[in-house]
Scaffold this active site. Structure first.
Site, short mmCIF file in Angstrom:
data_model
loop_
_atom_site.label_atom_id
_atom_site.label_comp_id
_atom_site.label_asym_id
_atom_site.label_seq_id
_atom_site.Cartn_x
_atom_site.Cartn_y
_atom_site.Cartn_z
N HIS A 56 1.77 0.76 -4.02
CA HIS A 56 1.67 -0.30 -3.03
C HIS A 56 0.20 -0.65 -2.80
O HIS A 56 -0.69 0.04 -3.32
CB HIS A 56 2.35 0.10 -1.70
CG HIS A 56 1.78 1.32 -1.05
ND1 HIS A 56 2.48 2.48 -0.85
CD2 HIS A 56 0.54 1.57 -0.55
CE1 HIS A 56 1.73 3.38 -0.25
NE2 HIS A 56 0.55 2.85 -0.06
P1 TYD Z 1 5.43 5.69 1.77
O1 TYD Z 1 4.21 4.96 2.17
O2 TYD Z 1 6.59 4.87 1.26
O3 TYD Z 1 5.09 6.81 0.69
P2 TYD Z 1 4.52 6.66 -0.79
O4 TYD Z 1 4.07 5.23 -0.95
O5 TYD Z 1 3.40 7.63 -0.87
O6 TYD Z 1 5.59 7.04 -1.75
O7 TYD Z 1 5.91 6.59 3.00
C1 TYD Z 1 7.04 7.42 2.90
C2 TYD Z 1 7.68 7.48 4.28
O8 TYD Z 1 6.80 8.05 5.23
C3 TYD Z 1 8.10 6.12 4.79
O9 TYD Z 1 9.38 6.25 5.37
C4 TYD Z 1 7.10 5.81 5.86
C5 TYD Z 1 6.64 7.20 6.33
N1 TYD Z 1 5.26 7.22 6.81
C6 TYD Z 1 5.00 7.27 8.16
O10 TYD Z 1 5.93 7.29 9.01
N2 TYD Z 1 3.71 7.30 8.59
C7 TYD Z 1 2.67 7.29 7.73
O11 TYD Z 1 1.49 7.34 8.16
C8 TYD Z 1 2.95 7.22 6.30
C9 TYD Z 1 1.82 7.19 5.31
C10 TYD Z 1 4.25 7.19 5.90
#
Ligand code: TYD
Length: 139
Positions: A56
């Site tokens: 992302h």
């Molecule tokens: P996500 O950003 O989708 O992870 P990645 O891109 O690393 O695979 O985040 C995974 C989950 O964690 C999503 O449900 C959102 C949650 N999250 C939070 O609640 N707070 C945060 O600060 C972050 C980074 C993620």
């Protein structure tokens, strides 16, 4: 923050306070070590072999990414060029500007990815679709 380039991202090296008997400590401080104030810290761990994370981009968020343990690669894409960094030293961090698509891959077993971020979690700051990202970069 759509006009940023992957060349705006760089590896920062922090000082390592070493003790032969007690090991190492590295400190990251607001306004002193990095060009933003840390509002949020999160970390990725227990990542299964072969998995990737974080495909992302962010519209405004600045981040410092550190391999607190082990190693992984960060692939950066600004819609024009791609750069790849291997992070494997706890005293180094990848400083990321906004507007860069990024993916974290090749996590070693037991690795820990520590992220220091300039803003609280805000889903509206995310761009999770690559085509949408390319449109954002053309703004
Ligand atoms: P996500 O950003 O989708 O992870 P990645 O891109 O690393 O695979 O985040 C995974 C989950 O964690 C999503 O449900 C959102 C949650 N999250 C939070 O609640 N707070 C945060 O600060 C972050 C980074 C993620």
């Amino acid at each position: 923050m759509s006009k940023t380039s992957a060349f705006d991202c760089s590896i920062l090296e922090f000082s390592k306070h070493h003790s032969d008997s007690k090991g190492n400590i590295t400190v990251v401080e607001n306004s002193y070590s990095i060009p933003f104030d840390i509002k949020r810290v999160y970390y990725l761990y227990d990542i299964p072999g072969g998995e990737s994370r974080g495909a992302h981009a962010h519209k405004e968020l600045q981040q410092l990414i550190v391999a607190a343990s082990g190693s992984f690669d960060v692939i950066l894409d600004d819609g024009n060029i791609r750069r790849s960094f291997t992070l494997n030293r706890p005293y180094q961090g990848l400083l990321m500007v906004p507007g860069i698509w990024r993916e974290l891959v090749n996590f070693s077993s037991g690795s820990v990815c520590l992220v220091m971020a300039s803003m609280e979690y805000l889903e509206s700051d995310y761009i999770r679709d690559y085509d949408e990202f390319i449109k954002f970069k053309a703004l």
